[in-house]
Design a protein around this motif. Structure first.
Motif, PDB file in Angstrom:
ATOM      1  N   PRO A  22      -9.723   0.063 -14.258  1.00  0.00           N
ATOM      2  CA  PRO A  22     -10.068  -0.388 -12.909  1.00  0.00           C
ATOM      3  C   PRO A  22      -8.790  -0.810 -12.183  1.00  0.00           C
ATOM      4  N   ALA A  23      -8.715  -0.483 -10.895  1.00  0.00           N
ATOM      5  CA  ALA A  23      -7.472  -0.767 -10.174  1.00  0.00           C
ATOM      6  C   ALA A  23      -7.777  -1.136  -8.736  1.00  0.00           C
ATOM      7  N   ASP A  24      -6.810  -1.787  -8.096  1.00  0.00           N
ATOM      8  CA  ASP A  24      -6.946  -2.146  -6.681  1.00  0.00           C
ATOM      9  C   ASP A  24      -6.266  -1.124  -5.785  1.00  0.00           C
ATOM     10  N   LEU A  25      -5.435  -0.288  -6.401  1.00  0.00           N
ATOM     11  CA  LEU A  25      -4.810   0.817  -5.659  1.00  0.00           C
ATOM     12  C   LEU A  25      -4.412   1.880  -6.678  1.00  0.00           C
ATOM     13  N   ALA A  54       7.411   2.039  -1.442  1.00  0.00           N
ATOM     14  CA  ALA A  54       6.979   0.751  -2.015  1.00  0.00           C
ATOM     15  C   ALA A  54       6.386  -0.139  -0.915  1.00  0.00           C
ATOM     16  N   ASP A  55       7.009  -0.163   0.247  1.00  0.00           N
ATOM     17  CA  ASP A  55       6.477  -0.976   1.359  1.00  0.00           C
ATOM     18  C   ASP A  55       5.101  -0.480   1.797  1.00  0.00           C
ATOM     19  N   LEU A  56       4.962   0.838   1.825  1.00  0.00           N
ATOM     20  CA  LEU A  56       3.671   1.427   2.216  1.00  0.00           C
ATOM     21  C   LEU A  56       2.583   1.017   1.217  1.00  0.00           C
ATOM     22  N   ILE A  57       2.923   1.101  -0.053  1.00  0.00           N
ATOM     23  CA  ILE A  57       1.951   0.730  -1.093  1.00  0.00           C
ATOM     24  C   ILE A  57       1.566  -0.738  -0.924  1.00  0.00           C
ATOM     25  N   ARG A  97      -8.281  16.070   0.572  1.00  0.00           N
ATOM     26  CA  ARG A  97      -8.562  15.487   1.887  1.00  0.00           C
ATOM     27  C   ARG A  97      -9.062  14.047   1.845  1.00  0.00           C
ATOM     28  N   ARG A  98      -9.463  13.562   0.675  1.00  0.00           N
ATOM     29  CA  ARG A  98      -9.962  12.179   0.626  1.00  0.00           C
ATOM     30  C   ARG A  98      -8.863  11.146   0.331  1.00  0.00           C
ATOM     31  N   VAL A  99      -7.617  11.583   0.159  1.00  0.00           N
ATOM     32  CA  VAL A  99      -6.577  10.566  -0.101  1.00  0.00           C
ATOM     33  C   VAL A  99      -6.384   9.734   1.162  1.00  0.00           C
ATOM     34  N   ASP A 100      -5.970   8.497   0.985  1.00  0.00           N
ATOM     35  CA  ASP A 100      -5.703   7.657   2.164  1.00  0.00           C
ATOM     36  C   ASP A 100      -4.352   8.005   2.769  1.00  0.00           C
ATOM     37  N   VAL A 101      -3.346   8.151   1.911  1.00  0.00           N
ATOM     38  CA  VAL A 101      -2.030   8.548   2.407  1.00  0.00           C
ATOM     39  C   VAL A 101      -1.450   9.584   1.452  1.00  0.00           C
ATOM     40  N   CYS A 102      -0.821  10.596   2.038  1.00  0.00           N
ATOM     41  CA  CYS A 102      -0.104  11.583   1.240  1.00  0.00           C
ATOM     42  C   CYS A 102       1.360  11.504   1.681  1.00  0.00           C
TER      43      CYS A 102
END
Ligand code: UDP
Length: 385
Positions: A111-114, A368-371, A154-159
Motif C-alpha cells: 500500500p502506498a500514498d504515491l 523530486a519537487d513534483l513528487i 492515459r490514467r497516470v496523473d503525471v508523465c
C-alpha cells in the motif's frame, strides 16, 4: 475524488526492474534528492516488479534481458510487433487475466500514498489492479527519444518526459498537455558535483599524461565490448583505457586475461561512474539513455559503438544531431572515431560543449519537487481530484 491525508509517514512505492541499469539509476537519482530535502518525512518501498511479482517466465526478465537483446533482429521485430496504441491495448488486455493475480497481490502487499513508475510495462497492470480509488501515480520515462506506447497510460496523473520529442510522442499517444511534464532524465547528484580531473585520476591510479577513454556497455556490459576495447588499444597507442564490464562477469574475466598494448583498467559493476566520467576525455558507450544523460551533464563527448534495436535507435539520432557525439558501430569504426578525436581535439571539444548545452542537470531535483507536491502529507491535502 480527494484522497484523505495520511496520519502516518507517507509512503512512496517505486516500480522498477533491473532490466539493464537505467531504470534503477533514474529512480535512485530522484530518491537521493527526496532524501536530501525531506529526510525522515516519507517512507520508501522499491519493488523490482519482474523479479518479485511477474509470473514465469516474465520473472526471469532481468536475468534474460542481456541475452535477449543480443538477438537484434528478433528483438527489433518483437519491439515493433507489440508497439503502437491499439496493439499495446490488445496486448495488455490479453495478458491481464494472466498477470491479474500478481498485480493484485503487489498492490495489496505494498500500500502506498504515491506510486512512482520508471518502467514502461508496469503502469497498465498496476493502475488496473489499483482500481478507481488510488494514490497519485507518476511515470518517469527513461527512454530518451524512441518510446514504446506502453509508457503513456492515459490514467497516470503525471508523465515526466526527458526530451521534446518524447513530449510529442506522449501527446500523440493521447495524454493531455496537463499530464505531460518535460523535466529531463534524472541523473545522480554526484554527476553534478564539481571535481578536479587530475586529482580524481590520481586517486583512481589512472595515468595523468595520456588521453583517457572510458568504455561502457550499460549496466550489463552489452555489445562487442571486448573487440571494441582491443581495436581502440591497437589504433590509439598514446591513450589509456578504462573498461566497465558491468554485471557481465564472463566479459570481465576475458578482459583481465587479455594482453594489452596500452594501460587498461578493468572494472565490474561500479559505483564510481560519476568520477569516471569526470576523469575521462572520451566516452565510448552503448546508446543507453542513462549513460548518455550522465555524459551530457558531465560534458563528456561520446562515441556510440552499439545500441539496443528499437528502443535505443532514437538515442543515436539525438546524440549525433545535437553534435554531442558520433555513431561508429563495429570495433574498427569505433577505434577510428576515437583516433579522429585524438588527432583533432577541437572536434571532441565542440562535442563536449554540445553535451553541456543539451544536458538537463536539474531533472532529478525538479522531479523530486513534483513528487513532493503530489504526495499526500500530513498538513497538506492531496492535489488529486
Ligand atoms: N552503471 C553503473 N555502474 C556500472 C555500469 C553501469 O552505475 O558499472 C549505470 C550507468 O551509470 C547508468 C546505468 O547503469 O546509470 C545504465 O543505464 P543505461 O540506460 O545507459 O543502459 P542499460 O543498462 O539500462 O541498458
Amino acid at each position: 475524488m480527494k484522497l484523505s491525508r495520511p496520519d502516518r509517514t507517507p509512503k512512496i512505492l517505486v516500480l522498477f526492474s533491473d532490466t539493464g541499469g537505467g531504470h534503477r539509476s533514474a529512480a535512485q537519482a530522484v530518491i537521493e534528492v527526496l532524501e536530501e530535502k525531506h529526510a525522515g518525512e516519507f517512507a520508501l518501498d522499491m519493488v523490482d516488479v519482474f523479479k518479485a511479482y511477474a509470473p514465469y517466465p516474465l520473472n526471469r526478465m532481468p536475468d534474460l534481458y542481456p541475452a535477449m537483446v543480443k538477438l537484434p533482429n528478433l528483438w527489433r521485430l518483437g519491439y515493433r510487433m507489440f508497439d503502437g496504441r491499439r496493439r499495446t491495448e490488445v496486448v495488455m488486455d490479453s495478458v491481464w487475466p494472466w498477470v491479474r493475480p500478481a498485480a493484485k497481490q503487489l498492490v495489496r502487499e505494498h500500500p502506498a500514498d504515491l506510486v512512482l513508475c520508471v518502467h514502461p510495462l508496469f503502469s497498465a497492470p498496476v493502475l488496473r489492479a489499483l482500481g478507481k480509488h488510488r494514490p497519485p501515480f507518476i511515470t518517469v520515462v527513461t527512454d530518451l527519444v524512441t518510446t514504446p506506447h506502453y509508457w503513456f497510460h492515459r490514467r497516470v496523473d503525471v508523465c515526466v518526459v526527458p526530451t521534446e520529442e518524447v513530449r510529442r510522442n506522449a501527446l500523440k499517444s493521447g495524454l493531455s498537455t496537463d499530464q505531460v511534464k518535460l523535466l529531463g532524465l534524472p541523473v545522480g547528484k554526484r554527476f553534478l558535483q564539481a571535481g578536479n580531473k587530475m586529482e580524481i585520476r590520481k586517486r583512481l591510479g589512472w595515468p595523468l599524461d595520456r588521453p583517457m577513454i572510458l568504455l561502457i556497455g550499460g549496466g550489463e556490459g552489452m555489445g562487442p565490448l571486448y573487440d571494441t576495447a582491443q581495436s581502440i588499444a591497437t589504433l590509439n597507442p598514446e591513450c589509456a583505457l578504462a573498461v566497465i564490464a558491468g554485471k557481465n562477469d564472463k566479459l570481465k574475466q576475458r578482459l583481465e586475461n587479455a594482453v594489452w598494448k596500452i594501460p587498461v583498467f578493468i572494472y565490474g559493476f561500479t559505483k564510481e561512474m560519476p568520477d569516471f566520467m569526470k576523469a575521462a576525455d572520451i566516452l565510448v558507450t552503448k546508446a543507453g539513455p542513462g549513460t548518455i544523460s550522465e555524459a551530457l551533464v558531465s560534458g563528456l563527448p561520446m562515441i556510440l559503438y552499439s545500441r539496443i534495436p528499437g528502443q535505443e535507435d532514437g538515442n543515436v539520432r539525438y546524440v549525433v544531431e545535437e553534435g554531442a557525439g558520433r555513431w561508429a558501430p563495429g570495433a574498427e569504426k569505433t577505434a577510428k572515431a576515437v583516433r579522429r578525436w585524438i588527432i583533432h581535439p577541437s572536434f571532441k571539444e565542440s562535442a563536449a560543449a554540445a553535451c553541456l548545452r543539451i544536458a538537463r542537470p536539474r531533472a532529478a531535483n525538479d522531479i523530486a519537487d513534483l513528487i513532493w507536491e503530489w504526495l499526500p502529507q500530513a498538513g497538506k491535502d492531496s492535489l488529486k481530484s
